[in-house]
Scaffold this active site. Sequence first.
Site, PDB file in Angstrom:
ATOM      1  N   LYS A   1       0.804  -1.228   0.000  1.00 36.02           N
ATOM      2  CA  LYS A   1       0.000   0.000   0.000  1.00 36.02           C
ATOM      3  C   LYS A   1       0.837   1.277   0.000  1.00 36.02           C
ATOM      4  O   LYS A   1       0.418   2.301  -0.520  1.00 36.02           O
ATOM      5  CB  LYS A   1      -0.964  -0.010   1.177  1.00 36.02           C
ATOM      6  CG  LYS A   1      -2.049  -1.062   1.007  1.00 36.02           C
ATOM      7  CD  LYS A   1      -3.364  -0.595   1.566  1.00 36.02           C
ATOM      8  CE  LYS A   1      -4.493  -1.520   1.149  1.00 36.02           C
ATOM      9  NZ  LYS A   1      -4.364  -2.861   1.760  1.00 36.02           N
TER      10      LYS A   1
ATOM     11  N   GLU B   1      -9.524   6.941   3.606  1.00 37.42           N
ATOM     12  CA  GLU B   1     -10.363   5.976   4.300  1.00 37.42           C
ATOM     13  C   GLU B   1      -9.481   4.783   4.641  1.00 37.42           C
ATOM     14  O   GLU B   1      -8.477   4.558   3.996  1.00 37.42           O
ATOM     15  CB  GLU B   1     -11.490   5.511   3.362  1.00 37.42           C
ATOM     16  CG  GLU B   1     -11.095   4.423   2.351  1.00 37.42           C
ATOM     17  CD  GLU B   1     -10.073   4.859   1.296  1.00 37.42           C
ATOM     18  OE1 GLU B   1      -9.891   6.081   1.100  1.00 37.42           O
ATOM     19  OE2 GLU B   1      -9.447   3.964   0.684  1.00 37.42           O
TER      20      GLU B   1
ATOM     21  N   SER C   1       1.553  -9.852  -0.935  1.00 38.28           N
ATOM     22  CA  SER C   1       1.248  -8.423  -0.821  1.00 38.28           C
ATOM     23  C   SER C   1       1.609  -7.811   0.523  1.00 38.28           C
ATOM     24  O   SER C   1       1.850  -6.615   0.617  1.00 38.28           O
ATOM     25  CB  SER C   1      -0.234  -8.192  -1.119  1.00 38.28           C
ATOM     26  OG  SER C   1      -1.042  -9.034  -0.307  1.00 38.28           O
TER      27      SER C   1
END
Length: 398
Positions: A90, A112, A380
């Site tokens: 991310k 968010e 990930s």
Amino acid sequence: MKKMPDDRGYFGAFGGRFVPETLMAPLAELEEAYRKAGRDRGFQTRLDELLEHYVGRPTPMYLARRLSARLGGARIWLKREDLCHTGAHKINNALGQALLACEMGKGRVIAETGAGQHGVAVATAAALLGLECRIYMGSEDIRRQELNVVRMQLMGAEVTPVDAGSQTLKDAINEALRDWVTNVRSTYYILGSVLGPHPYPMMVRDFQTVIGREAVVQIKKAARGMPDLVVACVGGGSNAAGIFSAFVSYPAVGLVGVEAGGRGITPGDHAARFSEAGAPGILHGTRTVVLQDDDGQILGTHSISAGLDYPAVGPEHALWRENTRVSYTHVCDDEAVAAFHLLAESEGIVPALESAHALAYAVRVAQSMPLNSNILVNLSGRGDKDLAEVSRAEGDAP
Ligand SMILES: *Cc1c(COP(=O)(O)O)cnc(C)c1O
């Protein structure tokens, strides 16, 4: 292959910009700033330097020898996004967009977050670049992910609880959009996946393609050729889009996206948008495949991994599925937890539960593939955040 999306932000019949009138101009301005940054050598250099020295890129391409031997089939390779600063992919996107916010002269960023991973990445980028930062998070999620709330606050972010609706991710997105409408002049909205109105799905994908660009070079060298399969988990779909987009133009490489099968494919028990309950619809500004009932009401979702627990999927995935370039499947909670243990025991790597879904699919098919074939799994994120959830699922903790 045609460049996607088109000028209006469509991936075939999916994507677009379904927002209140007040957001049309800001989105056009964002798109313009993004395209300008793409042509700006200085911007690219600054981002590349941060990715190298701050995030820790390139991340390794690791051959999981003991795991592969145990399964007795294809060799399993891991793209180690779990080794990125903050523990997941991310940060690649959060940093790119935070730099863009600076470029646009915005001193404040909002975002968010569901489980808190994107919130942590944004709070990190904001601290690094000296930006004011507010994170919207459902109160139910705040309760479940206290550690990440503390992490965000440590870095100077303000975490705002959202009490509306199911008090989870989709309610937090609504609240962030509301803030953006009100404060659009001073504020940049950092969206966390390949979702939302154009240009977000394109922009988030582009910031994540660094995963795929590195992976192509690394696997070619290490495995002396292209992999037979590339597997990634699909929440909104950003880590998958980031790795797939570098391989889509190689027709011999199979691409598999893995959604959350939760407790099983009954309405409310899963987040597998491409299973039977998913149909075209509009959610959070984009037209895509959405889990809904016969009246078009958004269905509740469940997954043991918070990062996959969302009722819609990125519009580019909807197109990839339609034109069959990528196949999509799902893995249930139990199978993901088993893969989580298997990787920890056989390799000493604790994967995020999201990533464990992708790994579980590789485990499922490896045995039926030849010994010299190669499966590349996008790992990930790391699983430290999931230890309590796994114990809970196994009944060892309250
Ligand atoms: C958020 C998250 C995901 C799901 O998001 P995508 O946009 O689908 O990539 C997957 N893995 C990890 C570790 C995450 O934190």
